[in-house]
Design an enzyme around this catalytic site. Sequence first.
Site, PDB file in Angstrom:
ATOM      1  N   GLU A 174       0.844  -1.213   0.000  1.00  0.00           N
ATOM      2  CA  GLU A 174       0.000   0.000   0.000  1.00  0.00           C
ATOM      3  C   GLU A 174       0.872   1.253   0.000  1.00  0.00           C
ATOM      4  O   GLU A 174       0.788   2.109   0.890  1.00  0.00           O
ATOM      5  CB  GLU A 174      -0.934  -0.004   1.214  1.00  0.00           C
ATOM      6  N   GLU A 366      -5.433  -8.212  -1.239  1.00  0.00           N
ATOM      7  CA  GLU A 366      -6.095  -8.074   0.072  1.00  0.00           C
ATOM      8  C   GLU A 366      -7.553  -7.734  -0.164  1.00  0.00           C
ATOM      9  O   GLU A 366      -7.874  -6.865  -0.982  1.00  0.00           O
ATOM     10  CB  GLU A 366      -5.487  -6.947   0.913  1.00  0.00           C
TER      11      GLU A 366
END
Length: 473
Positions: A174, A366
Amino acid sequence: MNTPTTFPDNFLWGGALAANQYEGAYDADGKGLSVQDVMPQGIVGPRTEAPTPDNLKLVGIDFYHRYKEDIALLAEMGFKVFRFSIAWSRIFPNGDETEPNEAGLAFYDRVLDELEKYGIEPLVTISHYETPLHLTKTYNGWADRRMIGFFERYARTLFERYGKRVKYWLTFNEINSVLHEPFMSGGINTPKEELSEQDLYQAIHHELVASASATRIAHEVSPELQVGCMILAIPFYPLTPDPRDVWAAKQAERDNYTFGDVHVRGAYPGYFLRKLRDKGIELDITEADRRTLAEHTVDFVSFSYYMSSCETATQQREASGGNLMGGVVNPTLEVSQWGWAIDPRGLRTILNDYWDRWGKPLFIVENGLGARDELVTGPDGTPTVADDYRIDYMNDHLVQVREAIADGVQVIGYTSWGCIDCVSASTAQMSKRYGFIYVDRNDDGTGTLERYRKQSFGWYRDVIASNGASLKA
Ligand code: BG6
């Protein structure tokens, strides 16, 4: 050309975890401290000077000692892929050494042995919110250009050691989250409130160059290696059709797009350069940086997806909860127990948007529902969790993945987040559970660490075995 209308035969089904949230053994076998060891309350409370016993991540779910049992459970579900991160401070305890810690390297050899035993493909995140603490204290993390060299050495060590066994790699988890959490994501020690935008964007530039450089090294070590970027994906919808809201939503999305644009296209987009100009920021970008970014773009794009959000320039802003970054509440959507909007269709939107924009294979690395689970006695007398809410969440998201594949989007795989319960990144709670496997550990640190199969365990096993045919539209 035939566009698949369902999951391709080689679709990589699996789950994901991160070292700091599940390994525990925070100081075993020469491991150094990481930023997580001084974040007992995640991002919702203050940092500490040194590790404190209330920090659940110090023990995690003790995967470090239970990896054989855990991987056997993943294999029982039929996992094709397992995404995990390597703790940087196991390999380079301080981060700036010249020689790696052999005991740390050997641990991941053993994990890979176990995965190989079951034919599970590893997907490795090189840096998942685990910057060695020494690097943050001594260099202020990614704010310092020298971090690029430390990361290059770390990445090269991993590619050379594991490159024959690990094909898929992600550089930074991320990466765009550094905009919101500079300490956890970028190891930047300066408190968020005091950090200048000049320093923040310079740190981002260093990370982007390091990511491209790692891609170069991976391809040098072996052209077989596939390197992806990893983006926290949130589609932003305009709160109303007012064109000013549409523009506000576009700007919010661009904050995230920037990272993919650089990784895929190899240069900063015009809208980002304008933003820097408007803010009076001048980045230190060398000619060598530009070449690195341009010449070493990623092989695929990966992302996390939990929620969508809204933006507005015209209405009262009602701040939404969210995964490290929020937006404005969408009144049409329900939310999780932690206030994250539940929006399966948003996943189809993001898959289509990313594919249209970048044309690179996509990997959903995810997705999942953080929920409070209750352990009950199952029909056969063993403890379980009746987590139909989690099954519904995942079913509905996977149906949208199937739709996106039918739309022509190339999707490599899907790894649900926290496939075994682990410590939450944002709140550092155990009670925010995502797994198919329940771990007996509580927020106060009590519990036996025993593992129990939830109902979603059998459900996911069926989804994988049927290659998605068991999903309910
Ligand atoms: C992502 C992170 O932001 O979301 C994971 O990559 C994290 O590390 C996951 O655990 C879920 O967030 P949380 O805060 O519920 O654990």
